[in-house]
Design a protein around this motif. Structure first.
Motif, PDB file in Angstrom:
ATOM      1  N   SER A   1      -2.453 -16.716  26.854  1.00  0.00           N
ATOM      2  CA  SER A   1      -3.536 -17.686  27.048  1.00  0.00           C
ATOM      3  C   SER A   1      -3.391 -18.470  28.352  1.00  0.00           C
ATOM      4  O   SER A   1      -4.221 -19.327  28.651  1.00  0.00           O
ATOM      5  CB  SER A   1      -3.624 -18.640  25.855  1.00  0.00           C
ATOM      6  N   ILE A   2      -2.385 -18.153  29.148  1.00  0.00           N
ATOM      7  CA  ILE A   2      -2.229 -18.783  30.462  1.00  0.00           C
ATOM      8  C   ILE A   2      -3.455 -18.510  31.336  1.00  0.00           C
ATOM      9  O   ILE A   2      -3.760 -19.262  32.252  1.00  0.00           O
ATOM     10  CB  ILE A   2      -0.925 -18.316  31.132  1.00  0.00           C
ATOM     11  N   SER A   3      -4.184 -17.462  31.006  1.00  0.00           N
ATOM     12  CA  SER A   3      -5.396 -17.173  31.776  1.00  0.00           C
ATOM     13  C   SER A   3      -6.380 -18.341  31.733  1.00  0.00           C
ATOM     14  O   SER A   3      -7.103 -18.574  32.702  1.00  0.00           O
ATOM     15  CB  SER A   3      -6.071 -15.902  31.262  1.00  0.00           C
ATOM     16  N   TYR A   4      -6.398 -19.103  30.642  1.00  0.00           N
ATOM     17  CA  TYR A   4      -7.345 -20.217  30.555  1.00  0.00           C
ATOM     18  C   TYR A   4      -7.057 -21.330  31.566  1.00  0.00           C
ATOM     19  O   TYR A   4      -7.972 -21.728  32.296  1.00  0.00           O
ATOM     20  CB  TYR A   4      -7.439 -20.762  29.127  1.00  0.00           C
ATOM     21  N   PRO A   5      -5.840 -21.851  31.658  1.00  0.00           N
ATOM     22  CA  PRO A   5      -5.622 -22.865  32.705  1.00  0.00           C
ATOM     23  C   PRO A   5      -5.822 -22.300  34.113  1.00  0.00           C
ATOM     24  O   PRO A   5      -6.240 -23.016  35.015  1.00  0.00           O
ATOM     25  CB  PRO A   5      -4.190 -23.350  32.490  1.00  0.00           C
TER      26      PRO A   5
ATOM     27  N   GLU B   1      -5.457 -14.913  42.931  1.00  0.00           N
ATOM     28  CA  GLU B   1      -4.789 -13.609  42.934  1.00  0.00           C
ATOM     29  C   GLU B   1      -4.495 -13.145  41.507  1.00  0.00           C
ATOM     30  O   GLU B   1      -4.620 -11.977  41.185  1.00  0.00           O
ATOM     31  CB  GLU B   1      -3.481 -13.741  43.721  1.00  0.00           C
ATOM     32  N   TYR B   2      -4.106 -14.088  40.660  1.00  0.00           N
ATOM     33  CA  TYR B   2      -3.815 -13.783  39.259  1.00  0.00           C
ATOM     34  C   TYR B   2      -5.057 -13.247  38.571  1.00  0.00           C
ATOM     35  O   TYR B   2      -5.037 -12.287  37.862  1.00  0.00           O
ATOM     36  CB  TYR B   2      -3.289 -15.016  38.533  1.00  0.00           C
TER      37      TYR B   2
ATOM     38  N   TYR C   1     -12.418 -14.457  30.476  1.00  0.00           N
ATOM     39  CA  TYR C   1     -13.409 -14.981  31.412  1.00  0.00           C
ATOM     40  C   TYR C   1     -14.758 -15.164  30.717  1.00  0.00           C
ATOM     41  O   TYR C   1     -15.451 -16.155  30.951  1.00  0.00           O
ATOM     42  CB  TYR C   1     -13.548 -14.069  32.635  1.00  0.00           C
ATOM     43  N   ASP C   2     -15.116 -14.238  29.838  1.00  0.00           N
ATOM     44  CA  ASP C   2     -16.356 -14.392  29.059  1.00  0.00           C
ATOM     45  C   ASP C   2     -16.272 -15.637  28.183  1.00  0.00           C
ATOM     46  O   ASP C   2     -17.251 -16.390  28.067  1.00  0.00           O
ATOM     47  CB  ASP C   2     -16.615 -13.160  28.189  1.00  0.00           C
ATOM     48  N   ASN C   3     -15.112 -15.861  27.566  1.00  0.00           N
ATOM     49  CA  ASN C   3     -14.912 -17.066  26.741  1.00  0.00           C
ATOM     50  C   ASN C   3     -15.050 -18.330  27.595  1.00  0.00           C
ATOM     51  O   ASN C   3     -15.631 -19.325  27.161  1.00  0.00           O
ATOM     52  CB  ASN C   3     -13.546 -17.040  26.061  1.00  0.00           C
ATOM     53  N   TYR C   4     -14.505 -18.286  28.796  1.00  0.00           N
ATOM     54  CA  TYR C   4     -14.615 -19.402  29.737  1.00  0.00           C
ATOM     55  C   TYR C   4     -16.087 -19.702  30.035  1.00  0.00           C
ATOM     56  O   TYR C   4     -16.511 -20.858  30.011  1.00  0.00           O
ATOM     57  CB  TYR C   4     -13.843 -19.061  31.007  1.00  0.00           C
ATOM     58  N   LEU C   5     -16.865 -18.667  30.313  1.00  0.00           N
ATOM     59  CA  LEU C   5     -18.283 -18.852  30.624  1.00  0.00           C
ATOM     60  C   LEU C   5     -19.034 -19.509  29.469  1.00  0.00           C
ATOM     61  O   LEU C   5     -19.983 -20.259  29.695  1.00  0.00           O
ATOM     62  CB  LEU C   5     -18.929 -17.509  30.981  1.00  0.00           C
ATOM     63  N   CYS C   6     -18.592 -19.253  28.249  1.00  0.00           N
ATOM     64  CA  CYS C   6     -19.261 -19.830  27.074  1.00  0.00           C
ATOM     65  C   CYS C   6     -19.047 -21.336  26.954  1.00  0.00           C
ATOM     66  O   CYS C   6     -19.882 -22.022  26.356  1.00  0.00           O
ATOM     67  CB  CYS C   6     -18.761 -19.152  25.797  1.00  0.00           C
TER      68      CYS C   6
END
Length: 177
Positions: free
Chosen positions: A114-118, A176-177, A8-13
């Motif tokens: 890395s499924i968290s990214y999509p 939910e994930y 999530y931190d990477n996403y924010l960047c």
């Protein structure tokens, strides 16, 4: 104390960064390095046979590119060391998964972390497997990811170009994930 995952931190960047790594329309394959991952060798876990696996993947990616008129880009696993055209002449990028997912139309995956990214970027995911993978230990993980996120699960050895469609995102399941 609840804290967020570092993904999530990477996403924010990158979420508001207008720059794109790939300028054309594309989808991204979240590579698991199934063929060459040393963890499988160390733990004596059976995995896919290289020739049939890469043939199935190239054929499926060809179908995806034709059906959706976009290219498939490979987000390589951090430990992957591909030597050439394992995935055909497709672009393979390492260490850029977050950025690649940000601007993709959808993701393709087996069971990568890395499924968290999509999920974070609210992108559809097509979960895929080959006929050979049904007998392997990680096949249940692929099924579980698809079920948890309410996304399509395909045996890429048994489908033809017109037989699959892209599912929308189930926001409730993603949250939910």
């Amino acid at each position: 104390i609840l804290i967020n995952h570092f993904d999530y931190d990477n996403y924010l960047c990158v979420k508001n960064n207008p720059n794109r790594i790939i300028s054309t329309d594309y989808c991204v394959f979240l590579d698991d390095n199934l063929v060459y991952d040393t963890d499988f060798k160390i733990l004596n876990i059976k995995t896919v046979e290289p020739t049939s696996y890469f043939t199935s993947m190239r054929t499926f990616f060809d179908r995806i590119e034709k059906k959706f008129s976009l290219k498939v880009v490979i987000a390589a696993h951090p430990k992957a060391q591909y030597q050439g055209n394992e995935f055909g002449r497709r672009e393979i990028l390492k260490g850029k998964t977050n950025e690649l997912v940000k601007d993709c139309h959808f993701a393709i995956a087996h069971y990568s972390t890395s499924i968290s990214y999509p999920v974070i970027f609210k992108k559809p995911i097509i979960f895929i497997y080959t006929s050979d993978m049904k007998q392997l230990s990680y096949f249940k993980a692929i099924i579980n990811f698809a079920n948890v996120l309410n996304q399509r699960l395909l045996n890429i050895d048994l489908i033809h170009t017109g037989e699959f469609a892209l599912e929308g995102v189930d926001i409730g399941k993603y949250e939910e994930y």
